[in-house]
Design a protein around this motif. Structure first.
Motif, PDB file in Angstrom:
ATOM      1  N   PHE A 133       0.951  -1.291   0.129  1.00  0.00           N
ATOM      2  CA  PHE A 133      -0.015   0.101   0.026  1.00  0.00           C
ATOM      3  C   PHE A 133       0.997   1.189   0.009  1.00  0.00           C
ATOM      4  O   PHE A 133       2.033   1.131   0.469  1.00  0.00           O
ATOM      5  CB  PHE A 133      -0.856   0.204   1.289  1.00  0.00           C
ATOM      6  CG  PHE A 133      -2.017  -1.054   1.303  1.00  0.00           C
ATOM      7  CD1 PHE A 133      -3.146  -0.937   0.612  1.00  0.00           C
ATOM      8  CD2 PHE A 133      -1.647  -2.156   1.966  1.00  0.00           C
ATOM      9  CE1 PHE A 133      -4.141  -1.804   0.661  1.00  0.00           C
ATOM     10  CE2 PHE A 133      -2.699  -3.289   1.954  1.00  0.00           C
ATOM     11  CZ  PHE A 133      -3.929  -3.112   1.383  1.00  0.00           C
ATOM     12  N   SER A 134       0.222   2.320  -0.460  1.00  0.00           N
ATOM     13  CA  SER A 134       1.169   3.443  -0.616  1.00  0.00           C
ATOM     14  C   SER A 134       1.299   4.075   0.777  1.00  0.00           C
ATOM     15  O   SER A 134       2.309   4.857   1.189  1.00  0.00           O
ATOM     16  CB  SER A 134       0.477   4.665  -1.342  1.00  0.00           C
ATOM     17  OG  SER A 134      -0.821   4.878  -0.882  1.00  0.00           O
ATOM     18  N   LYS A 135       0.293   3.528   1.850  1.00  0.00           N
ATOM     19  CA  LYS A 135       0.665   4.001   3.314  1.00  0.00           C
ATOM     20  C   LYS A 135       0.002   2.818   4.022  1.00  0.00           C
ATOM     21  O   LYS A 135      -0.848   2.183   3.649  1.00  0.00           O
ATOM     22  CB  LYS A 135       0.097   5.279   3.687  1.00  0.00           C
ATOM     23  CG  LYS A 135      -1.313   5.365   3.407  1.00  0.00           C
ATOM     24  CD  LYS A 135      -1.958   6.869   3.901  1.00  0.00           C
ATOM     25  CE  LYS A 135      -3.465   6.886   3.877  1.00  0.00           C
ATOM     26  NZ  LYS A 135      -3.994   8.283   4.401  1.00  0.00           N
ATOM     27  N   ALA A 136       0.458   2.744   5.162  1.00  0.00           N
ATOM     28  CA  ALA A 136       0.311   1.669   6.036  1.00  0.00           C
ATOM     29  C   ALA A 136      -1.501   1.713   6.481  1.00  0.00           C
ATOM     30  O   ALA A 136      -1.813   2.660   6.947  1.00  0.00           O
ATOM     31  CB  ALA A 136       0.807   1.558   7.328  1.00  0.00           C
ATOM     32  N   PRO A 137      -2.322   0.834   6.250  1.00  0.00           N
ATOM     33  CA  PRO A 137      -3.726   0.903   6.625  1.00  0.00           C
ATOM     34  C   PRO A 137      -3.878   0.665   7.943  1.00  0.00           C
ATOM     35  O   PRO A 137      -3.073  -0.172   8.578  1.00  0.00           O
ATOM     36  CB  PRO A 137      -4.224  -0.243   5.727  1.00  0.00           C
ATOM     37  CG  PRO A 137      -3.210  -1.446   5.663  1.00  0.00           C
ATOM     38  CD  PRO A 137      -1.959  -0.391   5.678  1.00  0.00           C
ATOM     39  N   ASP A 147      -0.138  -3.851   7.613  1.00  0.00           N
ATOM     40  CA  ASP A 147       1.036  -3.231   7.453  1.00  0.00           C
ATOM     41  C   ASP A 147       1.059  -2.694   6.032  1.00  0.00           C
ATOM     42  O   ASP A 147       0.104  -3.116   5.259  1.00  0.00           O
ATOM     43  CB  ASP A 147       2.230  -4.212   7.484  1.00  0.00           C
ATOM     44  CG  ASP A 147       2.412  -4.778   8.863  1.00  0.00           C
ATOM     45  OD1 ASP A 147       2.209  -3.928   9.880  1.00  0.00           O
ATOM     46  OD2 ASP A 147       2.822  -5.685   9.127  1.00  0.00           O
ATOM     47  N   ALA A 148       1.978  -1.597   5.576  1.00  0.00           N
ATOM     48  CA  ALA A 148       1.938  -1.428   4.319  1.00  0.00           C
ATOM     49  C   ALA A 148       2.502  -2.071   3.214  1.00  0.00           C
ATOM     50  O   ALA A 148       1.914  -2.238   2.290  1.00  0.00           O
ATOM     51  CB  ALA A 148       3.153   0.021   4.141  1.00  0.00           C
ATOM     52  N   LEU A 180      -8.221   2.026   0.694  1.00  0.00           N
ATOM     53  CA  LEU A 180      -7.099   1.848   0.062  1.00  0.00           C
ATOM     54  C   LEU A 180      -6.757   0.624  -0.888  1.00  0.00           C
ATOM     55  O   LEU A 180      -7.324  -0.307  -0.495  1.00  0.00           O
ATOM     56  CB  LEU A 180      -6.096   1.809   1.376  1.00  0.00           C
ATOM     57  CG  LEU A 180      -5.671   2.963   2.592  1.00  0.00           C
ATOM     58  CD1 LEU A 180      -4.835   2.549   3.506  1.00  0.00           C
ATOM     59  CD2 LEU A 180      -5.568   4.155   1.871  1.00  0.00           C
ATOM     60  N   SER A 181      -6.397   1.149  -1.898  1.00  0.00           N
ATOM     61  CA  SER A 181      -6.099  -0.086  -2.829  1.00  0.00           C
ATOM     62  C   SER A 181      -4.778  -0.663  -2.853  1.00  0.00           C
ATOM     63  O   SER A 181      -3.907   0.250  -2.938  1.00  0.00           O
ATOM     64  CB  SER A 181      -6.385   0.565  -4.460  1.00  0.00           C
ATOM     65  OG  SER A 181      -7.712   0.803  -4.382  1.00  0.00           O
ATOM     66  N   PRO A 182      -4.754  -1.948  -2.726  1.00  0.00           N
ATOM     67  CA  PRO A 182      -3.128  -2.385  -2.697  1.00  0.00           C
ATOM     68  C   PRO A 182      -2.779  -2.557  -4.174  1.00  0.00           C
ATOM     69  O   PRO A 182      -3.558  -2.679  -5.354  1.00  0.00           O
ATOM     70  CB  PRO A 182      -3.538  -3.781  -2.168  1.00  0.00           C
ATOM     71  CG  PRO A 182      -4.858  -4.322  -2.685  1.00  0.00           C
ATOM     72  CD  PRO A 182      -5.535  -2.956  -2.821  1.00  0.00           C
TER      73      PRO A 182
END
Length: 162
Positions: free
Chosen positions: A60-64, A87-88, A123-125
């Motif tokens: 991910f661009s940032k940790a969810p 985790d990211a 958030l899109s992985p």
């Protein structure tokens, strides 16, 4: 004069077909070097066999703040909800064990991740699948890697490892 041009065009077409066939054969031969190696594909589809779990990686661009994982069968039905950490980046090796303790049949499975940031934004992985290449085939001019119970196009190949 026209007849000569048509004849020349037919000869050129034949030569080009021969060149393309040789290139395709060379590509297939080179791709054969992937057999036995672990390949990572830009795909949410992974293969499960008795000898090898289905395997995925994500980032991910940032940790969810939260993340849920669902494994879907080829019919789109959720067959497992394995626990994953928020985790990211992460990975999942699913051995096919279902909620009732039975084992899922060999086949293609899809990983779906549902992740949210701290403020609730979805958030899109970036999701990839891994598998051991067992064979390489050419289908309609495109090379595919056979990974046991699933085949994926080599055009989606991201990484090769030993």
């Amino acid at each position: 004069m026209q007849y000569s041009q048509v004849e020349q065009s037919l000869t050129q077409t034949s030569v080009l077909r021969d060149i393309l066939a040789r290139l395709s054969s060379d590509d297939l031969t080179r791709a054969g070097q992937l057999i036995g190696r672990t390949a990572e594909f830009d795909s949410s589809v992974s293969g499960l066999t008795a000898n090898r779990p289905a395997e995925w990686r994500w980032s991910f661009s940032k940790a969810p703040a939260s993340i849920e994982a669902e494994v879907l069968d080829s019919g789109g039905r959720v067959v497992a909800r394995p626990a994953v950490t928020a985790d990211a980046g992460g990975n999942l090796r699913w051995n096919g064990v279902l909620a009732d303790g039975s084992r899922a049949p060999d086949g293609a499975y899809v990983l779906r991740l549902i992740a949210r940031s701290a403020d609730g934004t979805a958030l899109s992985p970036t999701l990839t699948s891994l598998g051991q290449v067992q064979d390489v085939v050419s289908r309609e001019g495109e090379l595919w890697a056979g990974l046991g119970s699933v085949a994926l196009p080599l055009a989606k190949l991201v990484r090769i490892s030993a």
